[in-house]
Design a protein around this motif. Structure first.
Motif, mmCIF file in Angstrom:
data_model
loop_
_atom_site.group_PDB
_atom_site.id
_atom_site.type_symbol
_atom_site.label_atom_id
_atom_site.label_comp_id
_atom_site.label_asym_id
_atom_site.label_seq_id
_atom_site.Cartn_x
_atom_site.Cartn_y
_atom_site.Cartn_z
ATOM 1 N N PRO A 197 0.811 -1.228 0.000
ATOM 2 C CA PRO A 197 0.000 0.000 0.000
ATOM 3 C C PRO A 197 0.840 1.272 0.000
ATOM 4 C CG PRO A 197 -0.890 -1.590 1.548
ATOM 5 C CD PRO A 197 0.431 -2.133 1.095
ATOM 6 N N ALA A 198 1.953 1.270 0.738
ATOM 7 C CA ALA A 198 2.797 2.463 0.796
ATOM 8 C C ALA A 198 3.477 2.720 -0.542
ATOM 9 C CB ALA A 198 3.846 2.316 1.903
ATOM 10 N N GLU A 199 3.945 1.649 -1.217
ATOM 11 C CA GLU A 199 4.603 1.815 -2.511
ATOM 12 C C GLU A 199 3.653 2.447 -3.528
ATOM 13 O OE1 GLU A 199 7.585 1.380 -3.861
ATOM 14 O OE2 GLU A 199 8.533 0.830 -1.976
ATOM 15 N N THR A 200 2.418 1.957 -3.582
ATOM 16 C CA THR A 200 1.465 2.493 -4.546
ATOM 17 C C THR A 200 1.139 3.945 -4.236
ATOM 18 O OG1 THR A 200 0.549 0.276 -4.799
ATOM 19 C CG2 THR A 200 -0.776 2.101 -5.622
ATOM 20 N N HIS A 201 0.902 4.242 -2.976
ATOM 21 C CA HIS A 201 0.635 5.615 -2.534
ATOM 22 C C HIS A 201 1.772 6.539 -2.963
ATOM 23 C CE1 HIS A 201 -0.346 8.304 1.240
ATOM 24 N NE2 HIS A 201 -0.091 9.020 0.171
ATOM 25 N N LEU A 202 2.993 6.120 -2.705
ATOM 26 C CA LEU A 202 4.157 6.954 -3.006
ATOM 27 C C LEU A 202 4.258 7.249 -4.500
ATOM 28 C CD1 LEU A 202 6.772 8.370 -2.174
ATOM 29 C CD2 LEU A 202 7.919 6.139 -2.295
ATOM 30 N N SER A 203 3.987 6.247 -5.329
ATOM 31 C CA SER A 203 4.145 6.452 -6.765
ATOM 32 C C SER A 203 3.040 7.328 -7.350
ATOM 33 C CB SER A 203 4.203 5.102 -7.478
ATOM 34 O OG SER A 203 5.406 4.438 -7.128
ATOM 35 N N ILE A 204 1.819 7.213 -6.847
ATOM 36 C CA ILE A 204 0.771 8.142 -7.272
ATOM 37 C C ILE A 204 1.163 9.562 -6.871
ATOM 38 C CG2 ILE A 204 -1.629 8.828 -6.982
ATOM 39 C CD1 ILE A 204 -2.298 5.869 -6.490
ATOM 40 N N LEU A 205 1.648 9.697 -5.644
ATOM 41 C CA LEU A 205 2.044 11.016 -5.156
ATOM 42 C C LEU A 205 3.177 11.592 -5.995
ATOM 43 C CD1 LEU A 205 1.127 12.860 -2.846
ATOM 44 C CD2 LEU A 205 3.021 11.953 -1.487
ATOM 45 N N SER A 206 4.098 10.744 -6.447
ATOM 46 C CA SER A 206 5.210 11.239 -7.256
ATOM 47 C C SER A 206 4.723 11.831 -8.572
ATOM 48 C CB SER A 206 6.226 10.123 -7.512
ATOM 49 O OG SER A 206 5.768 9.207 -8.505
ATOM 50 N N LEU A 207 3.715 11.202 -9.180
ATOM 51 C CA LEU A 207 3.167 11.733 -10.429
ATOM 52 C C LEU A 207 2.462 13.071 -10.201
ATOM 53 C CD1 LEU A 207 1.697 8.513 -12.085
ATOM 54 C CD2 LEU A 207 3.633 9.862 -12.905
ATOM 55 N N ILE A 208 1.855 13.220 -9.035
ATOM 56 C CA ILE A 208 1.126 14.462 -8.740
ATOM 57 C C ILE A 208 2.078 15.583 -8.360
ATOM 58 C CG2 ILE A 208 -0.504 15.547 -7.159
ATOM 59 C CD1 ILE A 208 -1.953 12.840 -6.988
ATOM 60 N N LEU A 209 2.844 15.402 -7.286
ATOM 61 C CA LEU A 209 3.618 16.498 -6.712
ATOM 62 C C LEU A 209 4.802 16.906 -7.574
ATOM 63 C CD1 LEU A 209 3.540 15.655 -2.896
ATOM 64 C CD2 LEU A 209 2.067 17.193 -4.213
ATOM 65 N N SER A 210 5.282 16.009 -8.424
ATOM 66 C CA SER A 210 6.373 16.364 -9.333
ATOM 67 C C SER A 210 5.903 17.240 -10.480
ATOM 68 C CB SER A 210 6.998 15.098 -9.917
ATOM 69 O OG SER A 210 6.079 14.465 -10.812
ATOM 70 N N GLY A 211 4.585 17.327 -10.665
ATOM 71 C CA GLY A 211 4.052 18.013 -11.831
ATOM 72 C C GLY A 211 3.964 17.134 -13.058
ATOM 73 N N ALA A 212 4.225 15.816 -12.900
ATOM 74 C CA ALA A 212 4.206 14.921 -14.059
ATOM 75 C C ALA A 212 2.825 14.874 -14.709
ATOM 76 C CB ALA A 212 4.645 13.519 -13.642
ATOM 77 N N PHE A 213 1.765 14.834 -13.901
ATOM 78 C CA PHE A 213 0.421 14.802 -14.487
ATOM 79 C C PHE A 213 0.122 16.082 -15.270
ATOM 80 C CE2 PHE A 213 -1.296 11.389 -11.484
ATOM 81 C CZ PHE A 213 -1.463 10.474 -12.506
ATOM 82 N N ASP A 214 0.761 17.190 -14.891
ATOM 83 C CA ASP A 214 0.574 18.429 -15.645
ATOM 84 C C ASP A 214 1.205 18.349 -17.027
ATOM 85 O OD1 ASP A 214 -0.782 19.756 -13.514
ATOM 86 O OD2 ASP A 214 1.151 20.140 -12.552
ATOM 87 N N ARG A 215 2.157 17.427 -17.206
ATOM 88 C CA ARG A 215 2.870 17.272 -18.472
ATOM 89 C C ARG A 215 2.387 16.085 -19.288
ATOM 90 N NH1 ARG A 215 8.412 16.164 -16.193
ATOM 91 N NH2 ARG A 215 8.917 15.823 -18.384
ATOM 92 N N LEU A 216 1.829 15.085 -18.632
ATOM 93 C CA LEU A 216 1.402 13.880 -19.327
ATOM 94 C C LEU A 216 0.088 14.118 -20.062
ATOM 95 C CD1 LEU A 216 2.258 11.200 -16.628
ATOM 96 C CD2 LEU A 216 3.155 11.238 -18.969
ATOM 97 N N PRO A 217 -0.113 13.484 -21.212
ATOM 98 C CA PRO A 217 -1.372 13.641 -21.940
ATOM 99 C C PRO A 217 -2.545 13.092 -21.144
ATOM 100 C CG PRO A 217 0.296 12.526 -23.288
ATOM 101 C CD PRO A 217 0.829 12.591 -21.900
ATOM 102 N N GLU A 218 -3.665 13.760 -21.213
ATOM 103 C CA GLU A 218 -4.855 13.267 -20.523
ATOM 104 C C GLU A 218 -5.355 11.963 -21.144
ATOM 105 O OE1 GLU A 218 -7.925 16.060 -19.814
ATOM 106 O OE2 GLU A 218 -6.581 17.562 -18.928
ATOM 107 N N ALA A 219 -4.898 11.654 -22.352
ATOM 108 C CA ALA A 219 -5.292 10.399 -22.998
ATOM 109 C C ALA A 219 -4.655 9.181 -22.342
ATOM 110 C CB ALA A 219 -4.906 10.437 -24.481
ATOM 111 N N LEU A 220 -3.627 9.388 -21.516
ATOM 112 C CA LEU A 220 -2.971 8.258 -20.863
ATOM 113 C C LEU A 220 -3.952 7.529 -19.960
ATOM 114 C CD1 LEU A 220 -0.360 6.664 -20.149
ATOM 115 C CD2 LEU A 220 -0.001 8.336 -18.311
#
Length: 338
Positions: A197-220
């Motif tokens: 559970p912690a690993e999954t939480h951390l990786s979702i958080l990494s996509l959010i707080l790094s700004g990665a979701f702001d750069r990734l296509p919404e089609a993903l």
């Protein structure tokens, strides 16, 4: 109502000697065959996981699916075979072996088994090329581990791979793996009960707080295993931290709760209270059936939690049992006709 299980795994009933096929040391996984129905995945002389014929036998899988009312399985690799810590050329050779074996396992029922491939995620170019090869061969998506060593999903190379997945329309199933080992974690299956559970939480958080979701296509199309780990429970804490300490909490343009519509999660949470929180946090349209079949920590009968959940209305139940996965897998027409 078509029922689609997004979280299942396979293990072939044997594979080529990996040290001879890929090179490297003698610590590759191998299969100790014990009977027609039982085997054990081994690492050197250590038992990694006992498995049964449902891991490789299409007829056994179909019998269980029929008993549980499951129409379609997304069939993903078992993460122990990812080989991310090895040289990329070795991991590519291993990926090709298991990806081709996955097609053989799924071939007897191609409309009911939808294979997901694995890729050498430590090498972006090789990962993209193997994904393209697999999509052309009949795979419908890719399963990746949630990190490559200390590189999380916001790593530039992994972001480039995810951008490629969006470009070619390949859904991505993210599975936790390679949990930390320590005296406090090496008892009571704590790596699985707290580490996953912690690993999954951390990786979702990494996509959010790094700004990665702001750069990734919404089609993903992203789906995280095990209900998104501990992420749904702590979303309020993350939002609070984003607002109170913007100087140290990431570079995302919006607070974490803004991004819950950028990914999906499965239902492998085992408790109606947890499922309710998951649906209230993510929305019913972002939750899809998963079981972790055929492993002992999975749900059987598959879908029992969703079918019995008293808080779901029938439209929500239909979405979670199959409609959401059909959209992610681009199976809308087939589901509507069913």
């Amino acid at each position: 109502m078509t029922t689609i299980d997004m979280h299942t795994h396979y293990v072939p009933r044997g594979w080529p000697h990996l040290q001879q096929s890929a090179g490297g040391g003698d610590d590759w996984p191998w299969l100790r065959i014990e009977s027609e129905r039982e085997a054990t995945v081994m690492i050197r002389s250590q038992e990694f996981r006992r498995v049964q014929s449902q891991c490789w036998d299409a007829d056994a899988r179909l019998a269980d699916m029929d008993a549980d009312g499951v129409d379609i399985q997304a069939v993903s690799p078992t993460p122990v075979f990812f080989s991310y810590a090895r040289p990329a050329d070795q991991a590519l050779k291993v990926a090709r072996i298991f990806n081709d074996l996955a097609l053989e396992i799924c071939a007897p029922a191609p409309h009911r088994f939808l294979p997901f491939c694995q890729v050498p995620l430590q090498d972006t170019d090789a990962a993209c090329a193997e994904l393209d090869r697999c999509l052309a061969a009949g795979h419908v998506g890719v399963e990746i581990g949630n990190h490559v060593g200390d590189r999380d999903l916001d790593d530039e190379g992994i972001i480039a791979f995810l951008q490629h997945c969006a470009h070619v329309g390949a859904p991505v199933f993210v599975h936790p793996w390679d949990m930390p080992s320590a005296p406090r974690l090496d008892r009571w299956m704590a790596q699985w009960l707290t580490g996953m559970p912690a690993e999954t939480h951390l990786s979702i958080l990494s996509l959010i707080l790094s700004g990665a979701f702001d750069r990734l296509p919404e089609a993903l199309q992203l789906c995280f295993a095990h209900g998104g780990g501990s992420f749904p429970f702590w979303l309020g804490r993350m939002d609070n931290a984003w607002h109170q300490r913007p100087d140290v909490v990431g570079t995302s343009q919006r607070p974490p709760s803004h991004y819950v519509n950028r990914f999906c999660v499965d239902t492998v949470v085992f408790d109606e209270r947890a499922l309710r929180l998951l649906v209230e946090t993510m929305g019913a349209e972002r939750v899809m059936l998963g079981s972790d079949y055929p492993y002992p920590l999975g749900e059987r009968p598959v879908g029992n939690l969703v079918r019995k959940a008293t808080f779901l209305n029938e439209d929500e139940r239909r979405l979670i049992l199959g409609g959401n996965a059909a959209r992610l897998l681009n199976l809308q027409t087939a589901v509507m006709e069913t």
